[in-house]
Design an enzyme around this catalytic site. Structure first.
Site, PDB file in Angstrom:
ATOM      1  N   HIS A 189     -22.453  16.793  17.326  1.00 14.60           N
ATOM      2  CA  HIS A 189     -22.756  15.887  16.216  1.00 14.60           C
ATOM      3  C   HIS A 189     -23.315  14.594  16.800  1.00 14.60           C
ATOM      4  O   HIS A 189     -22.898  14.167  17.863  1.00 14.60           O
ATOM      5  CB  HIS A 189     -21.471  15.558  15.442  1.00 14.60           C
ATOM      6  CG  HIS A 189     -21.638  14.421  14.464  1.00 14.60           C
ATOM      7  ND1 HIS A 189     -22.195  14.606  13.225  1.00 14.60           N
ATOM      8  CD2 HIS A 189     -21.351  13.095  14.576  1.00 14.60           C
ATOM      9  CE1 HIS A 189     -22.238  13.429  12.601  1.00 14.60           C
ATOM     10  NE2 HIS A 189     -21.723  12.498  13.390  1.00 14.60           N
ATOM     11  N   TYR A 204     -17.056  15.061   6.500  1.00 18.19           N
ATOM     12  CA  TYR A 204     -18.336  15.565   5.990  1.00 18.19           C
ATOM     13  C   TYR A 204     -18.450  15.446   4.472  1.00 18.19           C
ATOM     14  O   TYR A 204     -19.230  16.173   3.848  1.00 18.19           O
ATOM     15  CB  TYR A 204     -18.540  17.015   6.436  1.00 18.19           C
ATOM     16  CG  TYR A 204     -18.961  17.137   7.892  1.00 18.19           C
ATOM     17  CD1 TYR A 204     -20.247  16.750   8.304  1.00 18.19           C
ATOM     18  CD2 TYR A 204     -18.096  17.613   8.862  1.00 18.19           C
ATOM     19  CE1 TYR A 204     -20.643  16.859   9.635  1.00 18.19           C
ATOM     20  CE2 TYR A 204     -18.483  17.724  10.203  1.00 18.19           C
ATOM     21  CZ  TYR A 204     -19.758  17.345  10.574  1.00 18.19           C
ATOM     22  OH  TYR A 204     -20.156  17.440  11.886  1.00 18.19           O
ATOM     23  N   GLU A 239     -17.891   6.429  11.439  1.00 18.38           N
ATOM     24  CA  GLU A 239     -17.398   7.637  12.110  1.00 18.38           C
ATOM     25  C   GLU A 239     -16.547   7.299  13.325  1.00 18.38           C
ATOM     26  O   GLU A 239     -15.549   7.975  13.604  1.00 18.38           O
ATOM     27  CB  GLU A 239     -18.588   8.521  12.500  1.00 18.38           C
ATOM     28  CG  GLU A 239     -19.292   9.098  11.274  1.00 18.38           C
ATOM     29  CD  GLU A 239     -20.627   9.762  11.575  1.00 18.38           C
ATOM     30  OE1 GLU A 239     -21.278  10.222  10.626  1.00 18.38           O
ATOM     31  OE2 GLU A 239     -21.033   9.817  12.768  1.00 18.38           O
ATOM     32  N   ASN A 263     -23.783  24.198  15.840  1.00 13.59           N
ATOM     33  CA  ASN A 263     -24.873  23.596  16.613  1.00 13.59           C
ATOM     34  C   ASN A 263     -24.413  22.612  17.694  1.00 13.59           C
ATOM     35  O   ASN A 263     -25.100  21.645  18.006  1.00 13.59           O
ATOM     36  CB  ASN A 263     -25.919  22.976  15.682  1.00 13.59           C
ATOM     37  CG  ASN A 263     -25.351  21.893  14.798  1.00 13.59           C
ATOM     38  OD1 ASN A 263     -24.177  21.565  14.896  1.00 13.59           O
ATOM     39  ND2 ASN A 263     -26.182  21.307  13.960  1.00 13.59           N
ATOM     40  N   LYS A 316     -18.718  20.051  19.297  1.00 11.86           N
ATOM     41  CA  LYS A 316     -18.150  20.862  18.222  1.00 11.86           C
ATOM     42  C   LYS A 316     -17.394  22.089  18.755  1.00 11.86           C
ATOM     43  O   LYS A 316     -17.543  22.466  19.927  1.00 11.86           O
ATOM     44  CB  LYS A 316     -19.271  21.271  17.258  1.00 11.86           C
ATOM     45  CG  LYS A 316     -19.935  20.073  16.568  1.00 11.86           C
ATOM     46  CD  LYS A 316     -20.947  20.542  15.531  1.00 11.86           C
ATOM     47  CE  LYS A 316     -21.589  19.373  14.806  1.00 11.86           C
ATOM     48  NZ  LYS A 316     -22.506  19.826  13.726  1.00 11.86           N
TER      49      LYS A 316
END
Ligand code: GDP
Length: 140
Positions: A117, A51, A128, A114, A11
């Site tokens: 993913h 998302y 995805e 965080n 990320k």
């Protein structure tokens, strides 16, 4: 797609903080083979689409803004039991609750930012992966 694959993104926070190399090293050390990879940036529209399942959650706007704030590394990984084993390698969503040694424990800064993913099911891994890669860009 075979069920021994999962999809990941490094990320924007982890990219910005210089952790691409360290995270890829841990992915390889964890026994995952990289079968597709690209350095790219999501538009707000694309991040919102990725998302979409979280659209009703209070943090959705923040999540879309964050995920489109800078470049990411997207990759498809292969290993027996890939989805579950990768979730173990990355640790809990909130780094404060992530186990010692996990990628999120080491590199994440908050529950939102965080670091990585990891798909939560074989079905989502497939969806995805196809969201980010053409079949000709995946080398199994
Ligand atoms: P994951 O499967 O561990 O990634 O967690 P979820 O599917 O529950 O959430 C997706 C992503 O939304 C997380 O990885 C975080 O980046 C973000 N997220 C989850 N909970 C929160 C929250 O409470 N606040 C914010 N800002 N982001 C969150």
């Amino acid at each position: 797609m075979a069920t021994n694959r999962t999809f990941t993104m490094i990320k924007p926070d982890a990219v910005k903080n210089g952790h691409i190399g360290a995270i890829l090293q841990q992915i390889n050390a964890g026994g995952f083979k990289i079968v597709a990879m690209k350095y790219t940036k999501l538009s707000a529209e694309k991040a919102g689409e990725f998302y979409a399942v979280h659209a009703e959650r209070p943090f959705y706007g923040e999540l879309v803004e964050f995920m489109s704030s800078g470049p990411i590394v997207a990759a498809v990984l292969e290993k027996d039991n890939a989805v579950a084993d990768f979730r173990t390698l990355i640790g809990a969503t909130n780094p404060a609750e992530a186990a010692e040694g996990t990628i999120r424990k080491q590199f994440a800064t908050s529950i939102g930012e965080n670091a990585v993913h990891g798909s939560d099911s074989d079905e989502n891994a497939d969806i995805e992966s196809q969201f980010h890669f053409a079949g000709t860009e995946i080398f199994g």
